[in-house]
Design a protein around this motif. Structure first.
Motif, mmCIF file in Angstrom:
data_model
loop_
_atom_site.group_PDB
_atom_site.id
_atom_site.type_symbol
_atom_site.label_atom_id
_atom_site.label_comp_id
_atom_site.label_asym_id
_atom_site.label_seq_id
_atom_site.Cartn_x
_atom_site.Cartn_y
_atom_site.Cartn_z
ATOM 1 N N PRO A 2 -2.219 2.883 13.358
ATOM 2 C CA PRO A 2 -2.683 2.573 12.291
ATOM 3 C C PRO A 2 -2.661 0.870 12.151
ATOM 4 O O PRO A 2 -1.375 0.653 12.438
ATOM 5 N N ASN A 3 -3.460 0.301 11.551
ATOM 6 C CA ASN A 3 -3.181 -0.933 11.300
ATOM 7 C C ASN A 3 -2.632 -1.289 10.098
ATOM 8 O O ASN A 3 -3.263 -1.284 9.096
ATOM 9 N N ARG A 4 -1.343 -1.361 9.853
ATOM 10 C CA ARG A 4 -0.461 -1.392 8.780
ATOM 11 C C ARG A 4 0.130 -2.810 8.790
ATOM 12 O O ARG A 4 0.714 -3.164 9.939
ATOM 13 N N PRO A 5 0.468 -3.465 7.695
ATOM 14 C CA PRO A 5 1.272 -4.545 7.451
ATOM 15 C C PRO A 5 2.810 -4.249 7.827
ATOM 16 O O PRO A 5 3.290 -3.135 7.490
ATOM 17 N N PRO A 7 6.898 -4.040 7.481
ATOM 18 C CA PRO A 7 7.703 -3.944 6.340
ATOM 19 C C PRO A 7 8.154 -5.514 5.673
ATOM 20 O O PRO A 7 8.385 -6.096 6.326
#
Length: 56
Positions: A2-5, A7
């Protein structure tokens, strides 16, 4: 995947602020301001006496 920012680290402090933390800094700034005011007053008095000496 998934395209997550990425941490991030929290921006707030973890411990409460210490009230005595900036005491030395505040004292140094107050002394500097006092000396700056004395310098400005001294320059004014010196200019006054210089002008009275020149035009007397």
């Amino acid at each position: 995947m998934p395209n997550r920012p990425p941490p991030y680290f929290p921006q707030e402090q973890l411990s409460p602020p210490d009230p005595k933390r900036y005491r030395a800094f505040k004292i140094a700034v107050a002394i500097f301001a006092f000396l700056l005011i004395l310098l400005i007053i001294g320059a004014g008095v010196a200019i006054y006496y210089l002008l009275t000496w020149l035009f007397a």
